[in-house]
Design an enzyme around this catalytic site. Structure first.
Site, PDB file in Angstrom:
ATOM      1  N   LYS A  54       0.841  -1.206   0.000  1.00  0.00           N
ATOM      2  CA  LYS A  54       0.000   0.000   0.000  1.00  0.00           C
ATOM      3  C   LYS A  54       0.872   1.250   0.000  1.00  0.00           C
ATOM      4  CE  LYS A  54      -3.883  -2.307   2.291  1.00  0.00           C
ATOM      5  NZ  LYS A  54      -4.641  -2.559   3.522  1.00  0.00           N
ATOM      6  N   GLN A  98      -4.327  -0.954   9.846  1.00  0.00           N
ATOM      7  CA  GLN A  98      -4.334  -2.294   9.253  1.00  0.00           C
ATOM      8  C   GLN A  98      -4.945  -3.313  10.211  1.00  0.00           C
ATOM      9  OE1 GLN A  98      -3.591  -2.957   6.116  1.00  0.00           O
ATOM     10  NE2 GLN A  98      -3.744  -5.180   6.231  1.00  0.00           N
ATOM     11  N   ASP A 124     -11.019   3.381   4.443  1.00  0.00           N
ATOM     12  CA  ASP A 124     -11.366   1.956   4.417  1.00  0.00           C
ATOM     13  C   ASP A 124     -12.874   1.730   4.308  1.00  0.00           C
ATOM     14  OD1 ASP A 124      -9.336   0.020   4.453  1.00  0.00           O
ATOM     15  OD2 ASP A 124      -8.835   0.454   6.543  1.00  0.00           O
TER      16      ASP A 124
END
Ligand code: GUN
Length: 312
Positions: A54, A98, A124
């Site tokens: 990422k 994460q 997200d």
């Protein structure tokens, strides 16, 4: 006839080529690049790999991307204070913590941390505000992996409207948002999970079957209607030889990769499904690359919305 393999990497490259000029245009307009803060807690090897991908992709495509690392021993309060700092930062438009968090943080840590992220920086799509907007079909930012699956289907010419879709897995990260995105595109959607009876029978009704449970090779040929599209969201890092030998024949490329590296990323879909499905996403190289590119897209979107709202 073997299934058509859906090349996620090629589609991700296509989306990246579309997003890049928009990122540059934002940077010229705002006088700074869109900014992303990624928080990684602990040292789960798979999470470290995903976060590296990422960061690399963000950096290569004109975003500012900063990594905040915390040890596995960090407390929930320490994590929330990092999130708070990113919430207040003018340079950061998006925040990603994460998942999974270390077990020691407690069973509801993930939910509390996602709640702590400012809704307008939730790249997200996990914040309750983002989820509520998705349920009502007015999303600003939807979860990256399921959004990537929709891009993959649409750009591969696979119709969604009026199709029967079955999603295996009911996680907040993939299963539930996936079902909603398919529903909003007029599929008839069923969600299956660990308590579903006759799962294979239900799955076999699907024109589009999405599996997101993280159980290597769980979806066998008897789960799949001949000609169906099968989307494999599972990515399990397998280190035990018995699992690899159960799934892949001696001498196969996958077994050789395992012999060389001592580990293998394996999807939920059994290799035998290639002989039944009409179209199939490989692991790796299917859904994974789309997750990464959708994060670029979502960060740009968050940056644009922040800039617009500031101008008001
Ligand atoms: N872990 C696995 N997939 C994801 C994702 O899309 N976002 C975050 N934050 N963590 C993940």
């Amino acid at each position: 006839m073997a299934a058509r393999l859906l090349n996620g990497q090629a589609i991700a490259d296509q989306i990246r080529a579309e997003v890049r000029p928009a990122i540059d245009a934002f940077t010229a307009r705002a006088g700074r690049p869109p900014g992303l803060g990624i928080v990684l807690v602990g040292d789960d090897p798979a999470s470290a790999i995903y976060v590296r991908l990422k960061l690399k992709s963000a950096g290569e495509n004109g975003l500012r991307a900063d990594l905040e690392r915390l040890p596995a021993s960090a407390s929930l309060a320490e994590l929330v204070s990092v999130v708070d700092r990113l919430n207040r930062s003018d340079a950061h438009d998006g925040i990603l913590v994460q998942s999974p968090l270390p077990d020691a943080m407690g069973p509801d840590a993930e939910r509390r941390v996602f709640d702590a992220i400012a809704a307008e920086k939730d790249v997200d799509g996990f914040h309750p505000t983002s989820v509520g907007r998705l349920v009502q079909n007015r999303p600003t930012i939807a979860a990256g992996t399921p959004s990537g699956v929709i891009e993959l289907l649409e750009r591969s010419g696979i119709g969604i409207a009026s199709q029967r879709a079955v999603v295996i897995g009911r996680s907040d990260i993939v299963g539930k948002p996936m079902a909603l995105l398919l529903l909003h595109r007029n599929a008839t959607v069923t969600i299956c999970h660990s308590r579903t009876t006759d799962l294979a029978v239900v799955a076999r009704q699907a024109d589009i079957l999405v599996s997101a449970i993280g159980r290597p090779g769980f979806v066998t040929a008897d789960f799949v209607k001949p000609g169906a599209t099968v989307i494999d969201v599972g990515t399990t890092h397998v280190t035990d030889r018995a699992t690899v030998e159960r799934l892949y024949i001696a001498g196969s490329v996958r077994r050789e990769t395992f012999n060389r590296r001592g580990s293998l990323v394996v999807g939920d879909v059994h290799p035998e499904v290639v002989d039944v499905a009409g179209a199939l996403t490989p692991v790796p190289g299917g859904v994974g690359p789309l997750t990464v590119v959708m994060l670029l897209k979502n960060t740009l979107r968050a940056a644009e919305l922040r800039l617009e709202n500031r101008g008001r």
